[in-house]
Write a protein that holds these residues in place. Structure first.
Motif, PDB file in Angstrom:
ATOM      1  N   GLY A   1     -42.338 -75.307-103.098  1.00 48.39           N
ATOM      2  CA  GLY A   1     -42.365 -73.725-102.853  1.00 48.39           C
ATOM      3  C   GLY A   1     -41.074 -73.077-102.622  1.00 48.39           C
ATOM      4  N   LEU A   2     -40.932 -71.966-103.345  1.00 44.79           N
ATOM      5  CA  LEU A   2     -39.525 -71.313-103.071  1.00 44.79           C
ATOM      6  C   LEU A   2     -39.940 -69.897-102.314  1.00 44.79           C
ATOM      7  N   PHE A   3     -39.335 -69.631-101.434  1.00 44.36           N
ATOM      8  CA  PHE A   3     -39.497 -68.387-100.714  1.00 44.36           C
ATOM      9  C   PHE A   3     -38.396 -67.287-100.680  1.00 44.36           C
ATOM     10  N   LEU A   4     -38.871 -66.372-100.658  1.00 41.71           N
ATOM     11  CA  LEU A   4     -37.849 -65.063-100.297  1.00 41.71           C
ATOM     12  C   LEU A   4     -38.147 -64.637 -98.813  1.00 41.71           C
ATOM     13  N   TYR A   5     -36.928 -64.821 -98.109  1.00 46.25           N
ATOM     14  CA  TYR A   5     -37.231 -64.545 -96.757  1.00 46.25           C
ATOM     15  C   TYR A   5     -35.832 -64.151 -96.024  1.00 46.25           C
ATOM     16  N   ASP A   6     -35.730 -63.004 -95.308  1.00 51.81           N
ATOM     17  CA  ASP A   6     -34.444 -62.711 -94.371  1.00 51.81           C
ATOM     18  C   ASP A   6     -34.997 -62.134 -93.188  1.00 51.81           C
ATOM     19  N   THR A   7     -34.838 -62.836 -92.129  1.00 48.31           N
ATOM     20  CA  THR A   7     -34.914 -62.441 -90.837  1.00 48.31           C
ATOM     21  C   THR A   7     -36.291 -62.220 -90.329  1.00 48.31           C
ATOM     22  N   SER A   8     -37.067 -61.167 -90.997  1.00 38.85           N
ATOM     23  CA  SER A   8     -38.441 -60.814 -90.248  1.00 38.85           C
ATOM     24  C   SER A   8     -39.287 -60.299 -91.821  1.00 38.85           C
ATOM     25  N   TYR A   9     -40.710 -60.331 -91.457  1.00 35.45           N
ATOM     26  CA  TYR A   9     -41.392 -59.865 -92.792  1.00 35.45           C
ATOM     27  C   TYR A   9     -40.928 -58.336 -93.142  1.00 35.45           C
ATOM     28  N   ALA A  10     -40.760 -57.444 -92.271  1.00 34.84           N
ATOM     29  CA  ALA A  10     -40.249 -56.106 -92.524  1.00 34.84           C
ATOM     30  C   ALA A  10     -39.040 -55.960 -93.418  1.00 34.84           C
ATOM     31  N   VAL A  11     -38.164 -57.097 -93.062  1.00 28.04           N
ATOM     32  CA  VAL A  11     -36.797 -56.854 -93.687  1.00 28.04           C
ATOM     33  C   VAL A  11     -36.891 -57.570 -95.009  1.00 28.04           C
ATOM     34  N   THR A  12     -37.783 -58.648 -95.095  1.00 26.86           N
ATOM     35  CA  THR A  12     -38.114 -58.873 -96.496  1.00 26.86           C
ATOM     36  C   THR A  12     -38.655 -58.235 -97.398  1.00 26.86           C
ATOM     37  N   LYS A  13     -39.701 -57.446 -96.813  1.00 25.30           N
ATOM     38  CA  LYS A  13     -40.673 -56.290 -97.549  1.00 25.30           C
ATOM     39  C   LYS A  13     -39.649 -55.354 -98.256  1.00 25.30           C
ATOM     40  N   THR A  14     -38.602 -54.977 -97.642  1.00 25.20           N
ATOM     41  CA  THR A  14     -37.457 -53.982 -98.219  1.00 25.20           C
ATOM     42  C   THR A  14     -36.894 -54.626 -98.998  1.00 25.20           C
ATOM     43  N   LEU A  15     -36.372 -56.066 -98.769  1.00 25.33           N
ATOM     44  CA  LEU A  15     -35.693 -56.796 -99.919  1.00 25.33           C
ATOM     45  C   LEU A  15     -36.543 -56.631-101.182  1.00 25.33           C
ATOM     46  N   PHE A  16     -37.829 -57.339-100.737  1.00 23.24           N
ATOM     47  CA  PHE A  16     -38.628 -57.285-102.246  1.00 23.24           C
ATOM     48  C   PHE A  16     -38.651 -56.206-102.834  1.00 23.24           C
ATOM     49  N   ALA A  17     -38.999 -54.751-102.117  1.00 22.11           N
ATOM     50  CA  ALA A  17     -38.776 -53.368-102.843  1.00 22.11           C
ATOM     51  C   ALA A  17     -37.476 -53.287-103.537  1.00 22.11           C
ATOM     52  N   SER A  18     -36.511 -53.896-103.038  1.00 24.69           N
ATOM     53  CA  SER A  18     -35.296 -53.599-103.707  1.00 24.69           C
ATOM     54  C   SER A  18     -34.869 -54.094-105.077  1.00 24.69           C
ATOM     55  N   LEU A  19     -35.879 -55.105-105.473  1.00 20.35           N
ATOM     56  CA  LEU A  19     -35.928 -55.899-106.783  1.00 20.35           C
ATOM     57  C   LEU A  19     -36.099 -54.691-107.840  1.00 20.35           C
ATOM     58  N   LEU A  20     -37.039 -53.645-107.551  1.00 21.16           N
ATOM     59  CA  LEU A  20     -37.298 -52.510-108.401  1.00 21.16           C
ATOM     60  C   LEU A  20     -36.300 -51.419-108.400  1.00 21.16           C
ATOM     61  N   ASN A  21     -35.078 -51.696-107.882  1.00 24.68           N
ATOM     62  CA  ASN A  21     -33.983 -50.726-107.430  1.00 24.68           C
ATOM     63  C   ASN A  21     -34.012 -50.123-108.967  1.00 24.68           C
ATOM     64  N   ILE A  22     -33.922 -48.596-108.806  1.00 27.54           N
ATOM     65  CA  ILE A  22     -33.451 -47.840-109.791  1.00 27.54           C
ATOM     66  C   ILE A  22     -32.526 -46.999-109.330  1.00 27.54           C
ATOM     67  N   VAL A  23     -31.277 -47.127-109.768  1.00 25.37           N
ATOM     68  CA  VAL A  23     -30.072 -46.133-108.961  1.00 25.37           C
ATOM     69  C   VAL A  23     -29.959 -45.043-109.799  1.00 25.37           C
ATOM     70  N   PRO A  24     -30.205 -43.761-109.465  1.00 23.73           N
ATOM     71  CA  PRO A  24     -30.089 -42.556-110.077  1.00 23.73           C
ATOM     72  C   PRO A  24     -28.616 -42.569-110.572  1.00 23.73           C
ATOM     73  N   GLU A  25     -28.401 -41.917-111.855  1.00 20.51           N
ATOM     74  CA  GLU A  25     -27.170 -41.740-112.599  1.00 20.51           C
ATOM     75  C   GLU A  25     -26.511 -40.820-111.687  1.00 20.51           C
ATOM     76  N   PRO A  26     -24.996 -40.999-111.388  1.00 17.93           N
ATOM     77  CA  PRO A  26     -24.162 -40.153-110.903  1.00 17.93           C
ATOM     78  C   PRO A  26     -24.561 -38.737-111.271  1.00 17.93           C
ATOM     79  N   GLY A  27     -24.625 -37.856-110.425  1.00 16.40           N
ATOM     80  CA  GLY A  27     -24.828 -36.326-110.738  1.00 16.40           C
ATOM     81  C   GLY A  27     -26.312 -36.004-111.306  1.00 16.40           C
ATOM     82  N   ALA A  28     -27.131 -37.177-111.036  1.00 14.44           N
ATOM     83  CA  ALA A  28     -28.587 -36.693-111.436  1.00 14.44           C
ATOM     84  C   ALA A  28     -29.328 -35.668-110.149  1.00 14.44           C
TER      85      ALA A  28
END
Lengths: 206, 189
Positions: free
Chosen positions: A179-206
């Motif tokens: 098993g390989l797990f994604l975890y950083d400090t707490s469930y809440a922090v890891t959930k934020t990290l999980f969501a950041s995998l979908l990161n879509i950064v707006p183009e500058p000036g958008a």
């Protein structure tokens, strides 16, 4: 060179306060394995089956998998595989695509058919009451070592299960870890990290 | 931005009858407005919730907070020393530069950053100005040059000169003489 020790290191017990439960949540993330910045992946200092930072390459992102069914990611399993010199693990991740159109075929199915992928999914069992590392059971990674490749891709226009959509089973063989797990400090922090995998950064000036 | 705000307000009027194109617009716009991706849930109200949240946000915040820094996917700023969690949704220049100042290697986890980020965090600080003793020496040299002394003569005269207890090297002396010349704008001699 270190000699690997294959030993049991803790008691096999049952936690009455946080009992294990079956199931996976409806939202996962699938990543093209070639988009992962492996040089930047940070494992926990002492637990080598826990990833704390999971960066993708610049300009790349994961894609959401949304499975609104009673049993999301059905047929997701981990099974030991006997080998010549050592035993390893096969990871299967199954899900249903409740859609069928030219874009699904071109942008998803055709890619799944021959690509290599990593999927991060969220178990219903979070293990929140665990001492020191509460929540570390929640997010699991499949395909990191060998990549998930298509085992089954099927569209049955009369299937009750897929309602005319697609049934998908991706498989990773010869994973060295159970098993390989994604975890950083707490469930809440890891959930934020999980969501950041979908990161879509707006183009500058958008 | 005004176009997005006005369209969102127009959609609010028919919030209970959002079309597929409305929903697609909400999905695509949320990342621009709230700097986080739209995630569908099972509640059935997620599009309405997102629409209302964006309208409220744009009413309170006329301009979106734009940072010059952006993290790659799969990375958040968080550590034992800094318990607050920062993602692209709440990252500011100040926070990014604070973390980079402490650990410049973190730059590999940024997808966007200003070209002068090293200067901003003090990595490429401008060279220090001359000390008071050095400035006095340069003025002395310029006065000598003004009086007609040549560069060669000054190099010979001050080859054993010391500033703050340290002997001035040949290279440094050349530099001081050049600085003195700049102050007088005298042609090379």
């Amino acid at each position: 060179m270190a000699i690997c020790e294959f030993l049991i290191k803790q008691a096999i017990e049952f936690d009455c306060n946080d009992q294990v439960i079956a199931g996976i949540e409806q939202n996962g993330v699938i990543i093209n394995r070639q988009d992962i910045n492996f040089a930047g992946v940070v494992f926990n200092a002492t637990r080598k089956n826990v990833i704390e930072t999971f960066p993708l390459k610049v300009g790349k992102k994961g894609y959401a998998i949304y499975v609104p069914t009673p049993t999301p990611f059905n047929n997701t399993t981990t099974t030991m595989e006997k080998g010549t010199n050592r035993n390893t693990f096969t990871n299967d991740v199954g899900f249903i695509i409740l859609n069928h159109d030219p874009d699904v075929c071109a942008n998803i199915i055709d890619g799944l058919a021959n690509g290599e992928f990593v999927i991060v999914y969220e178990n219903k069992f979070k293990n929140l009451n665990k001492t020191a590392t509460g929540g570390d059971s929640a997010f699991q990674i499949a395909g990191y070592y060998q990549g998930l490749r298509a085992e089954t891709l099927e569209n049955n226009r009369y299937s009750d299960e897929t309602e005319g959509g697609w049934s998908v089973l991706l498989r990773e063989t010869r994973s060295p870890k159970s098993g390989l797990f994604l975890y950083d400090t707490s469930y809440a922090v890891t959930k934020t990290l999980f969501a950041s995998l979908l990161n879509i950064v707006p183009e500058p000036g958008a | 931005m005004e176009t997005i705000a006005s369209r969102l307000e127009e959609m609010k009027a028919r919030i209970h009858a959002l079309s597929p194109s409305d929903k697609k617009f909400i999905e695509e716009t949320q990342i621009q407005v709230l700097r986080r991706p739209f995630v569908r849930t099972t509640c059935g109200e997620c599009y309405k919730d997102a629409l209302i949240e964006m309208c409220i946000y744009l009413q309170k915040n006329k301009l979106m907070a734009q940072s010059n820094y952006a993290l790659v996917a799969g990375v958040i700023l968080h550590s034992a020393d800094y318990p607050d969690v920062y993602t692209n949704a709440n990252l500011t220049d100040e926070i990014a530069e604070q973390r980079l100042k402490e650990n410049p290697a973190l730059i590999r986890f940024f997808s966007h950053y200003p070209p002068d980020w090293e200067t901003r965090i003090g990595l490429n600080a401008p060279e220090a100005e001359h000390s008071e003793a050095e400035q006095f020496f340069i003025i002395l040299l310029s006065e000598k040059l003004k009086a007609g002394a040549t560069k060669a003569a000054l190099k010979e005269e001050y080859k054993e000169y010391e500033i703050e207890g340290k002997k001035v090297t040949v290279r440094a002396l050349n530099t001081y003489i050049d600085k003195a010349k700049e102050q007088l704008t005298i042609p090379n001699s």
